[in-house]
Design an enzyme around this catalytic site. Structure first.
Site, PDB file in Angstrom:
ATOM      1  N   ASP A   1     -13.076  17.412 119.162  1.00 44.15           N
ATOM      2  CA  ASP A   1     -12.278  18.292 120.012  1.00 44.15           C
ATOM      3  C   ASP A   1     -13.226  18.927 121.021  1.00 44.15           C
ATOM      4  O   ASP A   1     -14.148  19.637 120.640  1.00 44.15           O
ATOM      5  CB  ASP A   1     -11.608  19.360 119.130  1.00 44.15           C
ATOM      6  CG  ASP A   1     -10.753  20.316 119.949  1.00 44.15           C
ATOM      7  OD1 ASP A   1      -9.839  19.833 120.635  1.00 44.15           O
ATOM      8  OD2 ASP A   1     -11.001  21.536 119.904  1.00 44.15           O
TER       9      ASP A   1
ATOM     10  N   GLU B   1      -9.482  13.397 122.434  1.00 47.68           N
ATOM     11  CA  GLU B   1      -8.219  13.627 123.132  1.00 47.68           C
ATOM     12  C   GLU B   1      -8.181  12.846 124.444  1.00 47.68           C
ATOM     13  O   GLU B   1      -9.203  12.620 125.073  1.00 47.68           O
ATOM     14  CB  GLU B   1      -8.006  15.119 123.386  1.00 47.68           C
ATOM     15  CG  GLU B   1      -9.102  15.775 124.177  1.00 47.68           C
ATOM     16  CD  GLU B   1      -9.241  17.248 123.818  1.00 47.68           C
ATOM     17  OE1 GLU B   1      -8.533  18.041 124.415  1.00 47.68           O
ATOM     18  OE2 GLU B   1     -10.045  17.587 122.944  1.00 47.68           O
TER      19      GLU B   1
ATOM     20  N   CYS C   1      -0.997  22.521 111.562  1.00 46.77           N
ATOM     21  CA  CYS C   1      -1.845  22.687 110.382  1.00 46.77           C
ATOM     22  C   CYS C   1      -2.147  21.291 109.847  1.00 46.77           C
ATOM     23  O   CYS C   1      -1.222  20.527 109.563  1.00 46.77           O
ATOM     24  CB  CYS C   1      -1.116  23.511 109.329  1.00 46.77           C
ATOM     25  SG  CYS C   1      -1.929  23.493 107.717  1.00 46.77           S
TER      26      CYS C   1
ATOM     27  N   CYS D   1      -0.635  20.927 105.905  1.00 47.76           N
ATOM     28  CA  CYS D   1       0.790  20.766 105.593  1.00 47.76           C
ATOM     29  C   CYS D   1       1.613  20.261 106.771  1.00 47.76           C
ATOM     30  O   CYS D   1       2.777  19.924 106.626  1.00 47.76           O
ATOM     31  CB  CYS D   1       1.375  22.090 105.075  1.00 47.76           C
ATOM     32  SG  CYS D   1       1.593  23.326 106.368  1.00 47.76           S
TER      33      CYS D   1
ATOM     34  N   CYS E   1      -2.563  29.009 108.897  1.00 49.48           N
ATOM     35  CA  CYS E   1      -1.235  28.413 108.826  1.00 49.48           C
ATOM     36  C   CYS E   1      -0.224  29.443 108.324  1.00 49.48           C
ATOM     37  O   CYS E   1      -0.425  30.055 107.273  1.00 49.48           O
ATOM     38  CB  CYS E   1      -1.246  27.191 107.915  1.00 49.48           C
ATOM     39  SG  CYS E   1       0.380  26.448 107.764  1.00 49.48           S
TER      40      CYS E   1
ATOM     41  N   CYS F   1       1.537  27.463 104.901  1.00 50.84           N
ATOM     42  CA  CYS F   1       0.815  27.261 103.638  1.00 50.84           C
ATOM     43  C   CYS F   1      -0.401  28.174 103.484  1.00 50.84           C
ATOM     44  O   CYS F   1      -1.045  28.178 102.433  1.00 50.84           O
ATOM     45  CB  CYS F   1       0.396  25.800 103.468  1.00 50.84           C
ATOM     46  SG  CYS F   1      -1.036  25.329 104.462  1.00 50.84           S
TER      47      CYS F   1
ATOM     48  N   ASP G   1     -11.054  24.926 116.010  1.00 48.56           N
ATOM     49  CA  ASP G   1     -11.481  23.676 116.647  1.00 48.56           C
ATOM     50  C   ASP G   1     -11.640  22.550 115.626  1.00 48.56           C
ATOM     51  O   ASP G   1     -11.325  21.399 115.911  1.00 48.56           O
ATOM     52  CB  ASP G   1     -12.800  23.886 117.398  1.00 48.56           C
ATOM     53  CG  ASP G   1     -12.637  24.854 118.565  1.00 48.56           C
ATOM     54  OD1 ASP G   1     -11.559  24.833 119.191  1.00 48.56           O
ATOM     55  OD2 ASP G   1     -13.578  25.629 118.834  1.00 48.56           O
TER      56      ASP G   1
HETATM   57 ZN   LIG Z   1      -0.308  24.602 106.545  1.00 47.32          ZN
END
Ligand SMILES: [Zn+2]
Length: 338
Positions: free
Chosen positions: A133, A218, A269, A272, A288, A291, A298
């Site tokens: 990233d 990216e 995230c 999850c 997150c 979760c 990053d």
């Molecule tokens: Zn999560």
């Protein structure tokens, strides 16, 4: 090219220029127009080819130089119609000499030799995959949690660049001697920073290619280059160069580079899959909301980029098997996009 003899008859000064050098000028013009029309067709920002006066025309090329253009002791280069010119050979060169270009950068002159080398053996597989990233705080952050810093060397000359640029803006007379000198100083320093950046890009790309079989980053084209401020655009251009070098080295080493759609990679995230802007607690921290997973923002983004790249490669490989496709040639320079 056919009309060059007529040109020479009308303008006798052209007789003194090597015929292949003149032909190469016509080829460059053709290339400029072809690229222009290709961009128009693709609906990109086109930019009509402009006339280049003598102050903007900074290089010429011998497309088929003699294999003995550089003298045995490496002290002279032979330029047809010009003669032997003293050079400082920066590094030994090998392989078949393909082109010889003479380039002017400010007050400096360079002879640029391109050589054809036999393909090297691909590097042994490492079974390692990575997502990277890129950003402004760090040059890039990997899914392994490695932080590559923005090099200080480069920052120091950026500071100097600001100083000389300020000095230039204080010179009022646009065509005065002092203005000209200040402008040359800015240009020289700018070239220096560009060379430093290039070196860093080569070094960092080499490290990644040695370590990993698959590198995902990216796709800058998806991100939309035109948005945002000027500083970011300059960064985007620098990353574009980095990714290009990375793809080139990867192709030589038999590695795979995949450019993935970066949208939402910073908000999702990676544990999850919950995607929400609020997940990004701050510039540096990811938490997150579903979760409760916490991580450096990053690194989380880099892991998402890797996951997306891996999904693409898995699809691509099953497609290759299903269609009995031959493995892709190693020489592919452009990254695959997803
Ligand atoms: Zn999560």
């Amino acid at each position: 090219m056919k009309s060059l003899p007529e040109v020479k008859a009308a303008l006798p000064e052209y007789v003194g220029v090597n015929a292949q050098v003149l032909q190469d000028v016509a080829k460059r013009l053709d290339k400029a127009y072809k690229s222009f029309f290709r961009r128009v067709k693709a609906g990109q920002k086109a930019g009509y080819p402009r006339f280049r006066g003598r102050d903007r025309y900074d290089s010429f090329t011998y497309p088929q130089p003699s294999q003995s253009s550089v003298s045995g002791d490496g002290k002279h280069v032979y330029l047809p119609k010009i003669g032997n010119v003293r050079i400082k050979l920066h590094r030994p060169f090998a392989g078949k000499l393909k082109t010889l270009a003479v380039k002017r950068e400010g007050a400096e002159w360079y002879a640029v030799l391109t050589c054809e080398l036999p393909r090297t053996e691909p590097l042994p597989a490492t079974a390692s995959q990575v997502g990277i990233d890129v950003g402004t705080t760090w040059f890039f952050v990997t899914s392994d949690g490695e932080f590559c810093e923005n090099h200080k060397l480069f920052q120091a000359s950026s500071k100097k660049l600001r100083v000389v640029q300020r000095a230039l803006s204080r010179k009022p007379k646009k065509n005065g001697n002092r203005h000209k000198k200040a402008k040359a100083r800015v240009a020289k320093l700018y070239r220096k920073t560009a060379r430093q950046r290039l070196q860093v890009h080569h070094e960092e790309a080499k490290k990644l290619v040695i370590k990993h079989d698959l590198i995902c980053h990216e796709d800058l084209n998806v991100k939309g280059m035109a948005q945002g401020n000027l500083g970011k655009q300059i960064h985007d251009v620098a990353w574009g160069q980095f990714f290009q070098i990375l793809s080139g080295k990867a192709a030589w080493a038999g590695r795979r580079v995949v450019a993935v759609d970066p949208r939402l990679t910073s908000q999702r995230c990676h544990v999850c899959g919950h995607t929400e802007r609020g997940n990004r607690a701050s510039q540096a921290n990811f938490r997150c909301l579903s979760c409760g997973h916490t991580e450096n923002a990053d690194v989380n983004a880099a892991k998402n980029i890797l996951a997306q790249g891996l999904r693409f490669v898995a699809q691509r490989i099953s497609l290759e098997i299903a269609c009995h496709e031959k493995p892709r040639p190693l020489g592919l320079l452009r990254p695959e996009r997803v």
